[in-house]
Motif scaffolding. Structure first.
Motif, short mmCIF file in Angstrom:
data_model
loop_
_atom_site.label_atom_id
_atom_site.label_comp_id
_atom_site.label_asym_id
_atom_site.label_seq_id
_atom_site.Cartn_x
_atom_site.Cartn_y
_atom_site.Cartn_z
N GLU A 187 22.89 36.79 35.33
CA GLU A 187 23.96 37.30 36.19
C GLU A 187 25.24 36.49 36.02
O GLU A 187 26.35 37.05 35.99
N ASP A 188 25.14 35.16 35.92
CA ASP A 188 26.32 34.32 35.82
C ASP A 188 27.15 34.65 34.58
O ASP A 188 28.38 34.67 34.64
N LYS A 189 26.48 34.90 33.47
CA LYS A 189 27.20 35.22 32.24
C LYS A 189 27.87 36.59 32.34
O LYS A 189 28.99 36.78 31.85
N ALA A 190 27.21 37.52 32.98
CA ALA A 190 27.80 38.85 33.17
C ALA A 190 29.04 38.75 34.05
O ALA A 190 30.07 39.37 33.78
N LEU A 191 28.94 37.95 35.11
CA LEU A 191 30.06 37.79 36.03
C LEU A 191 31.22 37.09 35.35
O LEU A 191 32.39 37.47 35.55
N ALA A 192 30.93 36.10 34.54
CA ALA A 192 32.00 35.38 33.83
C ALA A 192 32.73 36.30 32.87
O ALA A 192 33.96 36.26 32.76
N ARG A 193 31.98 37.15 32.17
CA ARG A 193 32.60 38.09 31.23
C ARG A 193 33.45 39.13 31.97
O ARG A 193 34.55 39.48 31.53
N ALA A 194 32.97 39.58 33.11
CA ALA A 194 33.72 40.54 33.91
C ALA A 194 35.02 39.92 34.41
O ALA A 194 36.07 40.58 34.45
N HIS A 195 34.97 38.64 34.78
CA HIS A 195 36.18 37.93 35.21
C HIS A 195 37.20 37.89 34.06
O HIS A 195 38.40 38.08 34.28
N GLU A 196 36.74 37.62 32.85
CA GLU A 196 37.64 37.56 31.70
C GLU A 196 38.35 38.89 31.49
O GLU A 196 39.56 38.94 31.27
N LEU A 197 37.59 39.98 31.55
CA LEU A 197 38.17 41.31 31.35
C LEU A 197 39.16 41.65 32.45
O LEU A 197 40.25 42.18 32.18
N ALA A 198 38.79 41.36 33.69
CA ALA A 198 39.66 41.69 34.82
C ALA A 198 40.95 40.88 34.78
O ALA A 198 42.04 41.41 35.04
N GLN A 199 40.84 39.61 34.44
CA GLN A 199 42.02 38.75 34.39
C GLN A 199 42.98 39.16 33.29
O GLN A 199 44.20 39.04 33.43
N ALA A 200 42.44 39.66 32.19
CA ALA A 200 43.27 40.05 31.05
C ALA A 200 43.91 41.41 31.24
O ALA A 200 44.78 41.80 30.45
N ASN A 201 43.51 42.15 32.26
CA ASN A 201 44.02 43.51 32.46
C ASN A 201 44.48 43.71 33.90
O ASN A 201 43.99 44.58 34.61
N ARG A 202 45.41 42.87 34.34
CA ARG A 202 45.97 42.99 35.69
C ARG A 202 46.79 44.27 35.81
O ARG A 202 47.40 44.70 34.83
N PRO A 203 46.90 44.84 37.02
CA PRO A 203 46.16 44.49 38.24
C PRO A 203 44.74 45.03 38.16
O PRO A 203 44.50 46.12 37.61
N SER A 204 43.80 44.30 38.68
CA SER A 204 42.41 44.70 38.55
C SER A 204 41.59 44.18 39.72
O SER A 204 42.00 43.25 40.42
N ARG A 205 40.44 44.78 39.87
CA ARG A 205 39.48 44.36 40.89
C ARG A 205 38.12 44.22 40.23
O ARG A 205 37.81 44.95 39.29
N LEU A 206 37.35 43.29 40.73
CA LEU A 206 36.01 43.06 40.20
C LEU A 206 35.00 43.36 41.30
O LEU A 206 35.04 42.75 42.36
N LEU A 207 34.12 44.31 41.03
CA LEU A 207 33.14 44.74 42.00
C LEU A 207 31.74 44.34 41.55
O LEU A 207 31.43 44.35 40.36
N HIS A 208 30.91 44.03 42.54
CA HIS A 208 29.53 43.63 42.28
C HIS A 208 28.63 44.50 43.16
O HIS A 208 28.86 44.61 44.37
N THR A 209 27.63 45.12 42.55
CA THR A 209 26.70 45.95 43.31
C THR A 209 25.61 45.08 43.92
O THR A 209 24.85 44.43 43.21
#
Length: 225
Positions: A187-209
């Motif tokens: 999970e930690d690696k998936a979350l870290a990758r999602a943070h990278e994508l979201a940060q590089a494509n502002r404005p963005s939101r990161l959701l977790h189910t």
């Protein structure tokens, strides 16, 4: 008319006065971003290679040109808070210029080249910041963002998600089209990758189910200039 004797004045304005005005402008954005609960706040003065960092301040090689601030995870990420944040730069420029004019009128400081350049270029900065226009790199002026917010025009956000696929026993990172971008066992690696994508494509939101419900775990707002 511009003459040889005016060249030192030009360098004074370009290498000293304008960077100070730029810093005050970014400080205005930062103040309201902090007020609205922003995290990871950083002020960048200039462009090019980094000269030094001091707390949230980052000064770059060409310190006299360009500036921006960045922040993440606003607690109050609605329309009015964003209007305040994008208005903060010109507000600080206007207040500082008015303060200098007041101090001169009260004879608390003497009028001179620095006070003239400071008030003149503060107004210059305010005008071009509020002019609602797009920039060549695809970003907008503060005035353009403020106008869109006042008109209640929706700002397109990228939404990234991570979710657990029970059948495949893997964590999935999904983009704004809900297309699987990458998969991970942790999970930690998936979350870290999602943070990278979201940060590089502002404005963005990161959701977790979690427990069958989508919860926002982070947001990356637009960056004011």
């Amino acid at each position: 008319m511009f003459g040889i004797n005016d060249i030192p004045k030009f360098f004074l304005a370009f290498f000293l006065v304008l960077p100070v005005i730029s810093f005050l402008h970014e400080a205005g954005h930062v103040f309201f971003a902090w007020l609205m609960g922003g995290k990871n706040i950083r002020v960048t003065v200039g462009t090019g290679d980094v000269l030094f960092r001091l707390g949230m301040l980052e000064v770059r090689q060409y310190y006299f040109w360009y500036g921006l601030c960045s922040y993440d995870n606003l607690k109050r990420n609605q329309r009015f808070p964003n209007i305040l944040i994008f208005s903060g730069g010109v507000l600080f420029n206007a207040l500082s210029a008015m303060a200098v004019v007041y101090l001169v009128e009260q004879e608390m400081i003497r009028p001179g080249l620095l006070t003239y350049q400071f008030t003149y270029f503060s107004l210059y900065y305010i005008f071009f910041a509020l002019l609602p226009m797009p920039y060549p790199d695809g970003s907008y002026s503060d005035g353009k963002y403020i106008l869109d917010l006042l008109r209640n025009r929706p700002i397109a956000e990228h939404i990234y998600r991570i979710q657990w696929d029970q059948e495949k026993a893997q964590w999935q990172v999904l983009d704004h089209d809900k297309t699987v971008v990458e998969v991970f066992q942790e999970e930690d690696k998936a979350l870290a990758r999602a943070h990278e994508l979201a940060q590089a494509n502002r404005p963005s939101r990161l959701l977790h189910t979690r427990n069958g419900q989508e919860v926002e775990v982070f947001n990356y707002p637009r960056v004011p200039l």
